[in-house]
Design a protein around this motif. Structure first.
Motif, PDB file in Angstrom:
ATOM      1  N   ALA A  47      38.455  25.563 -44.848  1.00 31.05           N
ATOM      2  CA  ALA A  47      38.317  24.325 -45.622  1.00 31.05           C
ATOM      3  C   ALA A  47      39.217  24.289 -46.856  1.00 31.05           C
ATOM      4  O   ALA A  47      39.895  23.285 -47.100  1.00 31.05           O
ATOM      5  CB  ALA A  47      36.854  24.106 -46.005  1.00 31.05           C
ATOM      6  N   PRO A  48      39.291  25.345 -47.666  1.00 31.48           N
ATOM      7  CA  PRO A  48      40.195  25.292 -48.830  1.00 31.48           C
ATOM      8  C   PRO A  48      41.668  25.206 -48.440  1.00 31.48           C
ATOM      9  O   PRO A  48      42.473  24.613 -49.176  1.00 31.48           O
ATOM     10  CB  PRO A  48      39.899  26.607 -49.567  1.00 31.48           C
ATOM     11  N   LEU A  49      42.052  25.800 -47.306  1.00 31.79           N
ATOM     12  CA  LEU A  49      43.455  25.766 -46.895  1.00 31.79           C
ATOM     13  C   LEU A  49      43.875  24.378 -46.454  1.00 31.79           C
ATOM     14  O   LEU A  49      44.985  23.922 -46.753  1.00 31.79           O
ATOM     15  CB  LEU A  49      43.690  26.771 -45.750  1.00 31.79           C
ATOM     16  N   ILE A  50      42.976  23.706 -45.746  1.00 34.44           N
ATOM     17  CA  ILE A  50      43.290  22.355 -45.263  1.00 34.44           C
ATOM     18  C   ILE A  50      43.245  21.344 -46.398  1.00 34.44           C
ATOM     19  O   ILE A  50      43.958  20.338 -46.393  1.00 34.44           O
ATOM     20  CB  ILE A  50      42.302  21.957 -44.146  1.00 34.44           C
ATOM     21  N   GLY A  51      42.438  21.636 -47.413  1.00 33.84           N
ATOM     22  CA  GLY A  51      42.214  20.661 -48.477  1.00 33.84           C
ATOM     23  C   GLY A  51      43.247  20.655 -49.581  1.00 33.84           C
ATOM     24  O   GLY A  51      43.104  19.882 -50.535  1.00 33.84           O
ATOM     25  N   ARG A  52      44.281  21.494 -49.504  1.00 28.10           N
ATOM     26  CA  ARG A  52      45.286  21.497 -50.567  1.00 28.10           C
ATOM     27  C   ARG A  52      46.662  21.775 -49.978  1.00 28.10           C
ATOM     28  O   ARG A  52      46.769  22.366 -48.886  1.00 28.10           O
ATOM     29  CB  ARG A  52      44.955  22.558 -51.614  1.00 28.10           C
ATOM     30  N   PRO A  53      47.739  21.362 -50.674  1.00 29.42           N
ATOM     31  CA  PRO A  53      49.097  21.646 -50.181  1.00 29.42           C
ATOM     32  C   PRO A  53      49.340  23.145 -50.106  1.00 29.42           C
ATOM     33  O   PRO A  53      48.849  23.912 -50.937  1.00 29.42           O
ATOM     34  CB  PRO A  53      50.004  20.989 -51.232  1.00 29.42           C
ATOM     35  N   LEU A  54      50.101  23.557 -49.117  1.00 27.47           N
ATOM     36  CA  LEU A  54      50.434  24.965 -48.974  1.00 27.47           C
ATOM     37  C   LEU A  54      51.642  25.295 -49.848  1.00 27.47           C
ATOM     38  O   LEU A  54      52.574  24.497 -49.940  1.00 27.47           O
ATOM     39  CB  LEU A  54      50.756  25.294 -47.508  1.00 27.47           C
ATOM     40  N   PRO A  55      51.654  26.446 -50.479  1.00 23.94           N
ATOM     41  CA  PRO A  55      52.836  26.836 -51.260  1.00 23.94           C
ATOM     42  C   PRO A  55      54.035  27.019 -50.335  1.00 23.94           C
ATOM     43  O   PRO A  55      53.896  27.335 -49.151  1.00 23.94           O
ATOM     44  CB  PRO A  55      52.423  28.164 -51.894  1.00 23.94           C
ATOM     45  N   GLY A  56      55.230  26.804 -50.889  1.00 25.35           N
ATOM     46  CA  GLY A  56      56.435  26.868 -50.083  1.00 25.35           C
ATOM     47  C   GLY A  56      57.134  28.209 -50.159  1.00 25.35           C
ATOM     48  O   GLY A  56      56.950  28.987 -51.096  1.00 25.35           O
ATOM     49  N   TYR A  57      57.948  28.467 -49.135  1.00 28.11           N
ATOM     50  CA  TYR A  57      58.772  29.675 -49.071  1.00 28.11           C
ATOM     51  C   TYR A  57      60.145  29.256 -48.570  1.00 28.11           C
ATOM     52  O   TYR A  57      60.264  28.622 -47.511  1.00 28.11           O
ATOM     53  CB  TYR A  57      58.138  30.697 -48.127  1.00 28.11           C
ATOM     54  N   ASP A  58      61.178  29.582 -49.327  1.00 26.43           N
ATOM     55  CA  ASP A  58      62.536  29.190 -48.968  1.00 26.43           C
ATOM     56  C   ASP A  58      63.172  30.239 -48.076  1.00 26.43           C
ATOM     57  O   ASP A  58      63.210  31.434 -48.423  1.00 26.43           O
ATOM     58  CB  ASP A  58      63.393  29.008 -50.223  1.00 26.43           C
TER      59      ASP A  58
END
Length: 420
Positions: free
Chosen positions: A240-251
């Motif tokens: 639930a917390p993963l779906i509820g917020r934007p995921l951090p990015g990796y270049d």
């Protein structure tokens, strides 16, 4: 007149050397074993028809003499085939008795048994955490040899974990699973659960034992349904917390990809560059270490993803296409499970393009046969916009609901973008 004061000073000095930092005399290990050995047992799981053992571990009486604590993974056969197995406890003096399962917490790898007869004593559970470096004692039956005591030290809780685990510096071996780890006063600090060898062990904290023992005794039926409900509740708490917020990015090269999206994930980078090969691969791999034991062949709660960037400027488009195709076909979910436990993966593929590059996505799911409502997810995404470069991202999650599998797959795909 001066002899006595000098003698007294020397005796006082020797006494202080024998005292611990707390001012309490250090208890010899052999005395600890002798004092508490009647509170520990070997837990045996027997095949009813054959009368032979199919598994074993250790256990102990906690808070009362007729409650035996052990690991869930020790008694797991009782969950999946209760009619074909029974529990036997062997005490340090060789006497054996039966026991029944009365509760478990699969997520924290704990179970509670009720012996046919109470043990001679029990361990209380320590309040609070001991100081780092404190001497502890682990009990168990390693490798089915004999009842054993191992001396080690408390080194605090491990970081970056979904739930608490104690780092214990001491030799925990196979067969000691479920055994108690106590302080010098005989109070439970933790329960043996895992090892990475080289005297690096892990314990379930005593606080988790206290919570499980406080629960009412469960009826002996529908254990598998309770296991399913625990796993479903756990995955909901995680997803639930993963779906509820934007995921951090990796270049990675020209791409902006999902990065380390939870503190309990451990990540590594790698690169394959060889002068003898006309291509190079740069990778990032992240995974958790909090997998939940379901059976000898199946673990739930695994989360891992991998990004690979292939660059081959020296290859023509046809040779690169063959190389890229072979790369896409390698690697599997590798989640274990036999045909009685899980079905086959059912896959769908599609072309996707939103704010990022044109992608080919393959999404595969397989359902749990015995634990309905749980699925394993395998998602592979590959870029299609270059003839000398390719990006492949692979996501694997085990033991997740269908709704969360689909929602997080969509969320993950949306994070595959061009680097800004």
């Amino acid at each position: 007149m001066t002899v006595f004061p000098r003698l007294f000073s020397r005796l006082l000095y020797l006494a202080l050397l024998l005292l611990g930092a707390s001012g309490v005399m250090a208890v010899p290990t052999e005395e600890v074993f002798s004092r508490y050995k009647d509170r520990i047992v070997q837990v045996r799981i027997l095949d009813v028809a054959a009368g032979t053992r199919v598994g074993y571990g250790s256990g102990f009486a906690a808070t009362q003499a007729d409650r035996i604590v052990t690991n869930f993974h020790v008694i797991a056969p009782m969950i999946h085939a209760p009619d074909h197995h029974r529990i036997e406890l062997q005490q340090v003096d060789g006497r054996s008795m039966g026991a029944e399962l009365v509760g478990f917490d699969a997520v924290r790898d704990l179970a509670v048994l009720r012996p046919s007869q109470p043990l001679a004593g029990f361990f209380p559970i320590a309040e609070g955490d001991p100081p780092k470096g404190m001497r502890l004692f682990s009990f168990g039956v390693p490798n089915d040899l004999d009842f054993t005591i191992v001396e080690g030290t408390y080194n605090g809780l491990i970081g970056n974990s979904l739930y608490d685990r104690i780092h214990f510096t001491g030799a925990i071996n196979s067969g000691m699973s479920g055994g108690p780890v106590i302080d010098g006063d005989g109070r439970i600090v933790g329960v043996n659960v895992a090892t990475e060898s080289n005297s690096v062990g892990f314990l379930v904290p005593g606080a988790d034992v206290r919570r499980l023992l406080a629960q009412p005794v469960k009826p002996p039926s529908h254990w598998r349904d309770q296991l399913r409900d625990q796993l479903l509740a756990h995955q909901e708490k995680v997803m639930a917390p993963l779906i509820g917020r934007p995921l951090p990015g990796y270049d990675l090269g020209r791409y902006r990809l999902p990065g380390r999206f939870a503190q309990y994930l451990r990540c590594w980078a790698d690169a394959r560059r060889r002068d003898t090969e006309p291509f190079q691969v740069v990778s990032q791999l992240c995974h958790n270490e909090d997998a939940i034991f379901v059976s000898d062949s199946l673990m739930s709660g695994q989360i891992r993803f991998r990004h690979d960037l292939l660059e081959a400027p020296k290859l023509d488009r046809f040779r690169f296409a063959r190389l890229y195709q072979r790369y896409l076909e390698t690697g599997e979910a590798d989640l274990g499970g036999d045909q009685d436990e899980v079905g086959n993966f059912v896959c769908q593929q599609n072309f996707v393009q939103s704010r990022g590059p044109k992608l080919k996505a393959v999404l595969c799911l397989r359902g749990y046969r015995r634990l309905t409502g749980l699925y394993d997810l395998f998602l592979r995404v590959a870029s299609l916009d270059r003839h000398d470069e390719g990006m492949v991202s692979t996501l694997v999650i085990s033991g997740v609901s269908y709704r969360n599998a689909m929602a997080f797959s969509k969320h993950y795909l949306e994070q595959v973008q061009w680097k800004r």
